[in-house]
Design a protein around this motif. Structure first.
Motif, PDB file in Angstrom:
ATOM      1  N   ALA A  14      41.577  19.799  -0.257  1.00 44.61           N
ATOM      2  CA  ALA A  14      41.144  21.149  -0.620  1.00 44.61           C
ATOM      3  C   ALA A  14      41.237  22.114   0.556  1.00 44.61           C
ATOM      4  N   ILE A  15      41.467  21.615   1.745  1.00 46.32           N
ATOM      5  CA  ILE A  15      41.624  22.466   2.921  1.00 46.32           C
ATOM      6  C   ILE A  15      43.107  22.635   3.284  1.00 46.32           C
ATOM      7  N   VAL A  16      43.838  21.519   3.271  1.00 44.13           N
ATOM      8  CA  VAL A  16      45.236  21.556   3.702  1.00 44.13           C
ATOM      9  C   VAL A  16      46.094  22.342   2.724  1.00 44.13           C
ATOM     10  N   LEU A  17      45.899  22.137   1.412  1.00 46.28           N
ATOM     11  CA  LEU A  17      46.754  22.808   0.427  1.00 46.28           C
ATOM     12  C   LEU A  17      46.610  24.329   0.458  1.00 46.28           C
ATOM     13  N   PRO A  18      45.400  24.904   0.513  1.00 46.52           N
ATOM     14  CA  PRO A  18      45.317  26.362   0.664  1.00 46.52           C
ATOM     15  C   PRO A  18      45.952  26.874   1.959  1.00 46.52           C
ATOM     16  N   ILE A  19      45.829  26.096   3.040  1.00 41.65           N
ATOM     17  CA  ILE A  19      46.480  26.504   4.286  1.00 41.65           C
ATOM     18  C   ILE A  19      47.993  26.500   4.117  1.00 41.65           C
ATOM     19  N   ALA A  20      48.533  25.466   3.460  1.00 45.01           N
ATOM     20  CA  ALA A  20      49.975  25.415   3.203  1.00 45.01           C
ATOM     21  C   ALA A  20      50.411  26.576   2.322  1.00 45.01           C
ATOM     22  N   THR A  21      49.588  26.934   1.343  1.00 46.28           N
ATOM     23  CA  THR A  21      49.909  28.059   0.469  1.00 46.28           C
ATOM     24  C   THR A  21      49.915  29.364   1.255  1.00 46.28           C
ATOM     25  N   LEU A  22      48.957  29.516   2.151  1.00 44.88           N
ATOM     26  CA  LEU A  22      48.957  30.712   3.014  1.00 44.88           C
ATOM     27  C   LEU A  22      50.217  30.763   3.867  1.00 44.88           C
ATOM     28  N   GLY A  23      50.642  29.615   4.384  1.00 46.11           N
ATOM     29  CA  GLY A  23      51.871  29.579   5.160  1.00 46.11           C
ATOM     30  C   GLY A  23      53.075  29.981   4.325  1.00 46.11           C
TER      31      GLY A  23
END
Length: 443
Positions: free
Chosen positions: A215-224
């Motif tokens: 739940a932390i990594v996927l939103p960060i990847a989406t922001l990237g």
């Protein structure tokens, strides 16, 4: 209209031919750009949509899973652990009360008899509660063992009492046999059951304090991905910012911040529940068991008129462990006031125990019995009751702390799951709104 024929390259001068080639290449690149850009935009848009929605779904799923685990901990695991603790304690209280009643000789006092009967009834009731876990419970052999041995134990106690009323010395042997069954088989099984139930709480708490990485990594990847798309659009269309993608990025930042903040608050509550609830409860439960073990050894020494020191060794060992546990109990932990009361009762009990031993040394068995089970406020019975009641109240305080912290940990996640889905859908809408004007340019 007649179309003007294009001159052949071999008919042109070298400079003119090179210029014509450049014009034709530029036209080809333009056609390629015109035909390929909509496809690229659609692909980019679909990727961003999927990432935004996936970020929300994964976050909502992780939060729901954690809330379910906390709810199960609050509704099932913690009550089962408390029931196992009560079973463990009730069996210990029953064994100590049986010896106390035996010392009275003949018909024991009604209050002492009621204490034994109540403890046995409580143990039987907790066995019923434990049986609700089902046939697939790995602790089924422990529960079955206690359930089958309980009537054997009570039968031995009743036989001991019947012989004691008739003045038969064999009654002491039956009492010793019953106590041996309790101390060597039933209580160890009850202790393992209680430890397994407590371990289930600890395991859930340990898992909950771990960060929800997906739940932390996927939103960060989406922001990237949103940032990369911004740079691509800026390079292609010579525009620095895309409002839709900026809003989508802001929405993902809100989701990520919310997830981290709520998860941190929930984890802190869980850790407080472990440190101020589960751990002190375990310590106080063990202290209460040690109290009853020492009391059982004290009464059996009188029943058996022991002079070899075997029961003294059991008593001294239990008291030493009890003293160490209470001395190391944190002063700022829930139940600390009850522990202070328990320490005072323990000191007075040890003084009464010494008076009992002095009377036995003089051969004054009636006097020793009066110190051990008499109604006096300075006797051993009164101090044991005071000590046990203080520890029981402390367990109640620490259990309330544990349940309160678990409830707070669950409540801190209440809105995050639907909020994550809402924010992810909103981010997807912003992506569409940001790319749609670019797609319309190719109509």
């Amino acid at each position: 209209m007649t179309r003007t024929a294009q001159p052949r390259l071999d008919e042109l001068s070298p400079r003119a031919a090179a210029a014509a080639v450049r014009r034709r290449l530029d036209a080809t690149e333009l056609r390629t750009f015109v035909h390929s850009s909509p496809a690229k935009l659609i692909a980019i848009g679909l990727l961003l949509l999927l990432l935004c929605l996936a970020a929300g779904i994964v976050t909502a799923s992780a939060v729901s899973s954690r809330q379910h685990a906390l709810d199960r901990l609050l509704d099932e695991s913690e009550p089962e652990a408390n029931s196992a603790q009560r079973l463990y304690t009730s069996l210990s209280v029953a064994d100590a009360a049986a010896g106390t009643a035996f010392i009275s000789g003949g018909l024991e006092p009604e209050l002492v008899r009621d204490r034994y009967t109540q403890a046995i009834g409580q143990a039987a009731a907790e066995l019923v509660v434990q049986s609700r876990t089902g046939a697939d419970d790995p602790d089924l052999p422990l529960r079955t063992g206690i359930a089958t041995q309980l009537p054997v134990y009570t039968g031995l106690i009743e036989t001991a009492r019947a012989n004691n009323r008739e003045g038969h010395p064999v009654g002491a042997a039956y009492l010793s046999e019953a106590s041996n069954l309790m101390q060597t088989t039933m209580l160890p099984n009850a202790r393992r059951l209680q430890e397994h139930r407590a371990d289930a709480i600890t395991a859930t708490q340990h898992r909950h304090v771990q960060p929800p990485w997906a739940a932390i990594v996927l939103p960060i990847a989406t922001l990237g991905a949103l940032l990369t798309a911004q740079l691509y659009l800026a390079r292609r269309w010579r525009r620095l910012l895309n409002p839709g993608l900026l809003l989508a990025s802001g929405t993902l930042v809100i989701l990520l911040t919310w997830t981290v903040a709520a998860g941190a608050i929930s984890a802190v509550s869980t850790m407080r529940g472990r440190d101020d609830g589960a751990v002190p409860t375990s310590e106080l439960t063990e202290s209460r068991i040690l109290t009853q073990q020492a009391r059982a050894a004290e009464t059996l020494k009188l029943v058996r008129r022991d002079t070899g020191g075997d029961y003294d060794h059991t008593y001294n060992d239990a008291i030493a462990q009890l003293t160490t546990r209470m001395a190391g109990y944190p002063g700022d932990a829930p139940g600390s006031g009850d522990v202070t009361t328990a320490r005072g009762a323990l000191d007075r009990w040890q003084q009464a125990h010494q008076r009992m031993n002095d009377a036995l040394t003089r051969g004054d068995f009636p006097g020793a019995g009066m110190v051990a089970i008499g109604p006096g406020a300075t006797g051993a019975a009164a101090q044991v009751d005071s000590l046990d009641n203080a520890l029981r109240d402390g367990i109640s305080d620490t259990r309330d702390e544990l349940r309160g912290e678990i409830s707070d940990a669950a409540r801190s996640l209440d809105l995050l799951s639907p909020g994550a889905l809402t924010l992810s859908v909103l981010a997807a809408v912003f992506v569409v709104a940001g790319l749609w004007p670019r797609l319309r340019e190719y109509r």
